[in-house]
Enzyme design. Structure first.
Site, PDB file in Angstrom:
ATOM      1  CB  CYS A 116      -0.949   0.016   1.191  1.00  0.00           C
ATOM      2  SG  CYS A 116      -2.127  -1.338   1.191  1.00  0.00           S
ATOM      3  CG  HIS A 253      -3.323   3.683   1.572  1.00  0.00           C
ATOM      4  ND1 HIS A 253      -3.824   3.139   0.419  1.00  0.00           N
ATOM      5  CD2 HIS A 253      -3.342   2.687   2.502  1.00  0.00           C
ATOM      6  CE1 HIS A 253      -4.123   1.870   0.634  1.00  0.00           C
ATOM      7  NE2 HIS A 253      -3.856   1.578   1.886  1.00  0.00           N
ATOM      8  CG  ASN A 283      -6.610  -0.721   0.959  1.00  0.00           C
ATOM      9  OD1 ASN A 283      -5.853  -0.348   0.066  1.00  0.00           O
ATOM     10  ND2 ASN A 283      -6.175  -1.079   2.155  1.00  0.00           N
TER      11      ASN A 283
HETATM   12  N1  ACO Z   1     -18.677  -8.352   8.599  1.00  0.00           N
HETATM   13  C1  ACO Z   1     -19.196  -8.616   9.803  1.00  0.00           C
HETATM   14  N2  ACO Z   1     -18.425  -8.884  10.892  1.00  0.00           N
HETATM   15  C2  ACO Z   1     -17.104  -8.880  10.727  1.00  0.00           C
HETATM   16  C3  ACO Z   1     -16.503  -8.627   9.486  1.00  0.00           C
HETATM   17  C4  ACO Z   1     -17.355  -8.376   8.393  1.00  0.00           C
HETATM   18  N3  ACO Z   1     -16.882  -8.098   7.161  1.00  0.00           N
HETATM   19  N4  ACO Z   1     -15.166  -8.689   9.633  1.00  0.00           N
HETATM   20  C5  ACO Z   1     -14.917  -8.968  10.915  1.00  0.00           C
HETATM   21  N5  ACO Z   1     -16.101  -9.091  11.578  1.00  0.00           N
HETATM   22  C6  ACO Z   1     -16.294  -9.411  12.975  1.00  0.00           C
HETATM   23  C7  ACO Z   1     -15.175 -10.221  13.586  1.00  0.00           C
HETATM   24  O1  ACO Z   1     -15.337 -11.586  13.278  1.00  0.00           O
HETATM   25  C8  ACO Z   1     -15.345  -9.925  15.050  1.00  0.00           C
HETATM   26  O2  ACO Z   1     -16.394 -10.730  15.542  1.00  0.00           O
HETATM   27  P1  ACO Z   1     -16.309 -11.364  17.031  1.00  0.00           P
HETATM   28  O3  ACO Z   1     -16.234 -10.176  17.951  1.00  0.00           O
HETATM   29  O4  ACO Z   1     -17.559 -12.150  17.093  1.00  0.00           O
HETATM   30  O5  ACO Z   1     -15.044 -12.174  17.020  1.00  0.00           O
HETATM   31  C9  ACO Z   1     -15.829  -8.478  15.064  1.00  0.00           C
HETATM   32  O6  ACO Z   1     -16.321  -8.203  13.734  1.00  0.00           O
HETATM   33  C10 ACO Z   1     -14.753  -7.483  15.428  1.00  0.00           C
HETATM   34  O7  ACO Z   1     -13.580  -7.770  14.671  1.00  0.00           O
HETATM   35  P2  ACO Z   1     -12.366  -6.806  14.663  1.00  0.00           P
HETATM   36  O8  ACO Z   1     -11.343  -7.334  13.689  1.00  0.00           O
HETATM   37  O9  ACO Z   1     -11.889  -6.544  16.062  1.00  0.00           O
HETATM   38  O10 ACO Z   1     -13.055  -5.471  14.090  1.00  0.00           O
HETATM   39  P3  ACO Z   1     -12.466  -4.039  13.875  1.00  0.00           P
HETATM   40  O11 ACO Z   1     -13.329  -3.036  14.494  1.00  0.00           O
HETATM   41  O12 ACO Z   1     -10.993  -3.991  14.196  1.00  0.00           O
HETATM   42  O13 ACO Z   1     -12.633  -3.841  12.335  1.00  0.00           O
HETATM   43  C11 ACO Z   1     -11.261  -3.910  10.367  1.00  0.00           C
HETATM   44  C12 ACO Z   1     -11.993  -4.711  11.430  1.00  0.00           C
HETATM   45  C13 ACO Z   1     -12.312  -3.146   9.563  1.00  0.00           C
HETATM   46  C14 ACO Z   1     -10.526  -4.889   9.457  1.00  0.00           C
HETATM   47  C15 ACO Z   1     -10.301  -2.928  11.029  1.00  0.00           C
HETATM   48  O14 ACO Z   1      -9.527  -3.586  11.983  1.00  0.00           O
HETATM   49  C16 ACO Z   1      -9.382  -2.281  10.028  1.00  0.00           C
HETATM   50  O15 ACO Z   1      -9.817  -1.567   9.145  1.00  0.00           O
HETATM   51  N6  ACO Z   1      -8.068  -2.451  10.194  1.00  0.00           N
HETATM   52  C17 ACO Z   1      -7.104  -1.865   9.316  1.00  0.00           C
HETATM   53  C18 ACO Z   1      -6.832  -2.847   8.270  1.00  0.00           C
HETATM   54  C19 ACO Z   1      -6.505  -2.224   6.971  1.00  0.00           C
HETATM   55  O16 ACO Z   1      -7.025  -1.225   6.556  1.00  0.00           O
HETATM   56  N7  ACO Z   1      -5.615  -2.904   6.261  1.00  0.00           N
HETATM   57  C20 ACO Z   1      -5.298  -2.526   4.945  1.00  0.00           C
HETATM   58  C21 ACO Z   1      -3.857  -2.543   4.692  1.00  0.00           C
HETATM   59  S1  ACO Z   1      -3.007  -1.568   5.824  1.00  0.00           S
HETATM   60  C22 ACO Z   1      -3.507  -0.066   5.475  1.00  0.00           C
HETATM   61  O17 ACO Z   1      -3.805   0.170   4.335  1.00  0.00           O
HETATM   62  C23 ACO Z   1      -3.518   0.957   6.521  1.00  0.00           C
END
Ligand code: ACO
Length: 326
Positions: A116, A253, A283
């Site tokens: 990224c 980004h 993304n």
């Molecule tokens: N739909 C429904 N529920 C979901 C989904 C989905 N698509 N994905 C995860 N969940 C659930 C999980 O299973 C979990 O359930 P549980 O509590 O029963 O176990 C719950 O949601 C919470 O999961 P978390 O991973 O803690 O959720 P979070 O609030 O952290 O959101 C996310 C997840 C959106 C991926 C977030 O962590 C994020 O955006 N992180 C950054 C990742 C990113 O952008 N990476 C890209 C590359 S790096 C960059 O570009 C910066």
């Protein structure tokens, strides 16, 4: 003041494939919902390339648009740097394929792989050629088909990514060595390889011979993102000698609306100065910054002479930022 050569962005172009996948489309085969995706990420839809549309096709279209905006033709191009993590082939470099498809003359062409953060890294590499007189007309392209790396059974990743490409033309311009100069003015690039397990693809030619799937510990990546990006933005602004508050536009980004908001809050950046495309593009990895820049230029918000700050973080972990005057 001493005259210096700067690398200036003289044209910008973006291209998104026609296919659009909404959150509701995903919810038909993944255990997710439009509401969850919007609330946690800000994403509403993403573009997806056709099965017979390799990433070089997206890159070529973005490059054509950037060249047209710069008043240049493929015949002028002597350097192509493509930032991609989803190349057409293991080799040749996608940049070489783009050179052939555009019909550019023999020159320099290679890819940069920093996921990224690839576009910021690629700009810095290209700056080394342009500002040192080794390129007169350079294409820097971020092009990705991240949807090809998705495990469609993993709801924690497959809802986050999309396909697209963005390009800029870089040309040498003479400046006075001051912050009033047009062109690239400052960089901060970082990598912490010890954080590999937080975000990686579990395939490769020299390991299992597979393309692999993207694997991510999303909440861990999120924790690092705001802190790392903020530090790099501050460092790039310092490298340029310009206070963060003086920048006209912040072109991040586009990973997650909550990351964009967190960085803006931490650095005291007015949200109205942030170009946001994550809702429509999701993304697109190395393509997301030039796509957001193209959006800002096209709709007339970002104008020649404006001071821009770009930033990204991604697999590696890599992260970085770049300051420039358009
Ligand atoms: N739909 C429904 N529920 C979901 C989904 C989905 N698509 N994905 C995860 N969940 C659930 C999980 O299973 C979990 O359930 P549980 O509590 O029963 O176990 C719950 O949601 C919470 O999961 P978390 O991973 O803690 O959720 P979070 O609030 O952290 O959101 C996310 C997840 C959106 C991926 C977030 O962590 C994020 O955006 N992180 C950054 C990742 C990113 O952008 N990476 C890209 C590359 S790096 C960059 O570009 C910066």
């Amino acid at each position: 003041m001493t005259a210096v050569v700067r690398s200036a962005v003289t044209g910008v172009g973006g291209y998104l494939p026609d296919g659009v996948v909404t959150n509701d489309d995903l919810a038909k085969f993944v255990d997710t919902s439009d509401e969850w995706i919007r609330e946690r990420t800000g994403i509403q839809q993403r573009h997806q390339a056709a099965p017979d549309q390799p990433v070089s096709d997206l890159a070529v279209e973005a490059a054509r648009r950037a060249l047209a905006a710069a008043g240049r033709t493929p015949a002028d191009v002597d350097l192509i740097v493509v930032a991609t993590t989803t190349p057409d082939l293991t080799f040749p470099a996608t940049a070489a394929i783009v050179q052939r498809k555009l019909g550019c003359p023999v020159g320099i062409a290679f890819d940069v792989q920093a996921v990224c953060s690839g576009f910021v890294y690629a700009l810095s590499v290209a700056d080394g050629f342009v500002a040192r007189g080794r390129s007169k007309c350079c294409l820097v392209i971020g092009a990705e088909e991240m949807t090809r790396l998705m495990d469609w059974t993993d709801r924690g990743t497959c809802v986050l990514f999309g396909d697209g490409a963005g390009a800029v033309v870089l040309e040498p311009v003479e400046g006075q060595g001051t912050t009033a100069d047009r062109g690239l003015l400052g960089f901060a690039l970082r990598c912490d390889g010890s954080k590999q397990d937080l975000l990686y693809v579990d395939g490769g030619a020299s390991t299992n011979g597979q393309i692999g799937y993207l694997r991510m510990q999303g909440n861990q990546v999120f924790r690092h993102a705001v802190v790392n990006i903020s530090e790099a933005v501050t460092a790039a602004a310092e490298d340029a000698g310009i206070p963060v508050a003086d920048f006209d536009w912040f072109i991040p980004h586009q990973a997650n609306q909550r990351i964009l908001d967190g960085v803006a809050r931490r650095l005291g950046i007015d949200p109205a100065k942030v170009i946001v495309t994550v809702a429509e593009h999701a993304n697109t990895s190395a393509a997301s910054i030039p796509l957001a820049l193209a959006r800002g230029v096209q709709d007339g918000r970002v104008k020649p002479g404006d001071l821009l700050l770009m930033e990204a973080m991604g697999g590696g972990l890599t992260w970085g930022a770049c300051a420039l005057r358009l």
